[in-house]
Design a protein around this motif. Structure first.
Motif, short mmCIF file in Angstrom:
data_model
loop_
_atom_site.label_atom_id
_atom_site.label_comp_id
_atom_site.label_asym_id
_atom_site.label_seq_id
_atom_site.Cartn_x
_atom_site.Cartn_y
_atom_site.Cartn_z
N PHE A 174 8.03 49.33 -35.72
CA PHE A 174 9.36 49.05 -35.18
C PHE A 174 9.47 49.53 -33.73
CE2 PHE A 174 13.68 48.19 -34.83
CZ PHE A 174 14.48 49.32 -34.69
N VAL A 175 9.04 50.75 -33.47
CA VAL A 175 9.13 51.30 -32.12
C VAL A 175 8.26 50.48 -31.16
CG1 VAL A 175 8.65 53.30 -30.67
CG2 VAL A 175 9.72 53.62 -32.87
N THR A 209 8.06 52.60 -39.08
CA THR A 209 8.67 53.12 -37.85
C THR A 209 7.75 52.91 -36.65
OG1 THR A 209 9.86 54.77 -39.14
CG2 THR A 209 9.68 55.18 -36.78
N PHE A 221 7.45 54.88 -44.47
CA PHE A 221 8.31 55.09 -43.31
C PHE A 221 7.51 55.22 -42.02
CE2 PHE A 221 11.81 56.61 -40.82
CZ PHE A 221 11.32 57.63 -40.04
#
Lengths: 508, 162
Positions: B123-124, B120, B116
């Motif tokens: 992704f950010v 993440t 994760f």
């Protein structure tokens, strides 16, 4: 007295006070960011608070609700952009005041007006909630169906815009609510074999999609780089004696309007703020100043939008009909906690009225204190590039939605509703009626079918209460366009008369 | 001054919608209503006889949706609403939105296969890049901060199985 003592006693827990503090900080912050609505923030916070006990969870959610309605004035005054829809009317006079170098006085007066509105509105909760719930206990299926119809039509009627599209949105929302098990027979409907849909569309996911993701997507689609720079010269912070005296009357007007509007299901702070501004202008000795930097206009709108909070909570808890979209989210959280809002709510837990009123009162005092702190740092926050804000919202929405039920299906539903919400915005369909239809659909269907099964249509037609409520509902939809048409034709007649008089005076 | 008059005076950006744009909404709503009515036919009838079967309510709503949409569509074609303005799409707005959606889908897949925290962070960083952020603070510091806050809040505090 026992219920009062018991209710207020629950606030003595230090953890509850901590939750109020966290809620106040979070609420002020989200209210200050345009593009992050109170509904979105409460929806996101509900995904965290579902793991908590009801009282601390309510403390967080209700405080965010109160604080967001304080924080939203800041960008309205400094950047001419409402932080939430409830502060639309704040921009009418707040920004002009800021441009005149009076941002400090505007922010301070607005804070006091908001606090006064909230506290007075709480009186409705304290004194009217239990009698209203007691009355509603008399309601049978016919009356409950009429009440749901009333809630839906009020949202469509008072929100302005295209009533036809509002009705479509409400009807589609009711249809979405049919997904899951039939409330009478338990038959699965529209689940397509997906287990997660057996209990219906996950409400928090839909709300986050419709109000959070759709908002951000719309901003991504339409955002232009040019934007207002926040005002950075604040001038004097405290109003003098004359200014303090000047704002008493508009605050009184505002709280009165707000309390009435807030009690109407689905009518929120934005409607109250605008109506109060107009009412205060009519009652003012200096109406020409309104819209040009009038403290009266500013304080009337802010006190009204905050005075809706107490009555909105009252309608939600006593009748089970959400007072506004934030209350719609709150209902979802309450149900997860095993607390069913509605007429029996206060019969079984009268102490909760006072707990909730106490939380909101403490939240108001705390947020007022935070509001009175110097705001210079906030202008830096308002200059934050939107890329950061949008990113935070999207990623928090995704992870937060997943966290509610640990379900990827919820995240997919959130995204679907995000695009549904975007489509609706781009095509003039209001999202509020759809959400309300989604929440109230099962209640509407089960009560309508029950009342029809019991005694046919006569069961509804023969109930004076149900018929009265339904007639008011029909008026809510039919009257606004009729009134608009009459006003337009009167205006046209007046214009024609003036032109005729002008022509006559030129050629005697 | 009435509420609608005040709102009419409030400046709005964007312009009036074309006929095609005005009819898209009602057309989609008609299709939605038809879809509801058709899908309702697949709902099982219960063994117990009732005056109002589980199909009755959705079919009624579907029919009502169709009728309302036809009414709105006809009104929009004959006498368009004057109080609706459409905020125009910014240059590159649609492309940005598509890229955001692609990033979201990619994140969904990546989350299954990669930790994760890594997915993440990526992704950010991707979102900030797509949405206009520039520089090492936007692509490294900000994603790292977001990832830490999210992991601490959801993974550690709320014990969500990420």
């Amino acid at each position: 007295m026992n219920a009062v003592a018991e209710g207020l006693g629950q606030l003595a827990d230090p953890f509850v006070m901590l939750c109020i503090l966290i809620g106040a900080l979070a609420g002020m912050l989200v209210g200050a960011f345009p593009g992050v609505t109170a509904t979105m923030s409460v929806a996101l916070a509900s995904s965290f608070t579902l793991t908590m006990d009801p009282i601390p969870g309510l403390a967080v959610l209700l405080t965010i609700y109160v604080a967001a309605n304080f924080g939203d004035r800041v960008p309205a005054i400094l950047v001419n952009t409402p932080g939430t829809p409830a502060s639309i009317a704040t921009t009418f006079d707040g920004y002009p005041l800021a441009k005149q170098g009076k941002a400090g006085i505007a922010l301070t007066s607005s804070a006091f007006a908001s606090a006064a509105g909230t506290v007075v509105g709480l009186l409705v909760l304290v004194f009217a909630a239990i009698p209203l719930a007691t009355l509603a206990l008399q309601f049978g299926p016919a009356e409950m169906f009429a009440l749901v119809a009333f809630g839906l039509t009020m949202m469509i009627g008072v929100s302005g815009g295209n009533i036809g599209k509002g009705l479509i949105a409400g009807t589609v929302g009711l249809a979405f609510a049919a997904i899951g098990r039939d409330p009478i027979t338990g038959t699965d409907r529209f689940t397509f074999g997906v287990l997660e849909l057996s209990d219906g569309i996950p409400f928090i996911a839909a709300i986050i999609g419709l109000f959070g993701i759709a908002d951000v997507f719309d901003q991504v689609l339409t955002h232009n780089k040019a934007q207002h720079k926040p005002i950075s010269q604040f001038g004097r912070w405290w109003p003098n004696k004359a200014e303090s005296k000047e704002i008493v009357k508009p605050i009184t007007v505002g709280t009165g309007v707000g309390m009435v509007v807030g009690a109407i299901p689905a009518a929120g702070g934005d409607i109250a703020g605008i109506m109060s501004w107009a009412t205060a202008k009519r009652a003012s000795k200096h109406p020409e100043k309104f819209g040009r930097g009038s403290l009266e206009g500013l304080t009337a709108s802010d006190s009204a939008s905050n005075a809706t909070l107490g009555p909105s909570v009252t309608t939600t808890l006593a009748l089970g009909i959400p007072g506004d979209s934030v209350m719609a989210v709150l209902i979802g959280s309450l149900v997860v906690w095993g607390i069913q809002p509605g007429p029996s709510f206060f019969a079984t837990r009268p102490d909760l009225v006072y707990t909730i009123a106490g939380i909101m009162f403490l939240a108001t005092i705390l947020t007022l204190g935070l509001s009175l702190l110097r705001m210079k740092g906030v202008t830096k926050l308002l200059e934050l590039p939107p890329a950061y804000l949008w990113t935070v919202i999207i990623v928090f929405c995704m992870v937060g939605t997943f966290a509610v039920n640990n379900s990827v299906v919820d995240v997919l539903i959130m995204l679907v509703f995000g695009f549904v919400g975007l489509f609706m915005r781009r095509n003039g369909f209001p999202a509020g009626p759809l959400v309300l239809g989604l929440i109230l659909g099962k209640l509407a269907e089960s009560n309508l079918r029950r009342s029809l099964e019991i005694g046919g249509i006569d069961n509804i037609l023969g109930s004076p209460m149900a018929m009265t409520i339904l007639l008011v509902s029909v008026s809510a939809i039919t009257l606004p366009p009729i009134i608009r048409t009459i006003r337009k034709s009167r205006q046209a007649a007046r214009t024609a008369r003036r032109q005729l008089e002008a022509a006559d005076s030129e050629n005697p | 001054m009435s509420v609608s008059a005040i709102e009419a005076e409030t400046p709005q950006s964007g312009g009036e919608a074309t006929l095609l744009h005005r009819l898209v909404g009602p057309a989609v709503a008609v299709v939605t209503g038809l879809g509801i009515v058709l899908l309702a036919q697949a709902v099982d009838e219960p063994n117990v006889a009732t005056s109002f079967s589980p199909r009755w309510w959705p079919v009624s709503l579907g029919v009502l949706t169709i009728l309302l949409s036809l009414g709105v569509g006809i009104k929009e074609a004959v006498r368009p609403s004057t109080n609706e303005t459409v905020e125009s799409t910014a240059r590159g707005g649609a492309l940005k939105l598509m890229l955001v959606l692609a990033a979201v889908i990619a994140y969904g897949f990546l989350w299954y296969y990669v930790d994760f925290r890594v997915s993440t962070f990526l992704f950010v960083a991707a979102l900030v890049l797509i949405l206009g952020g520039r520089g090492w603070r936007a692509w490294l510091l900000f994603p790292a901060l977001c990832m830490i806050v999210l992991y601490a809040l959801f993974g550690l505090l709320l014990k969500v199985p990420l």
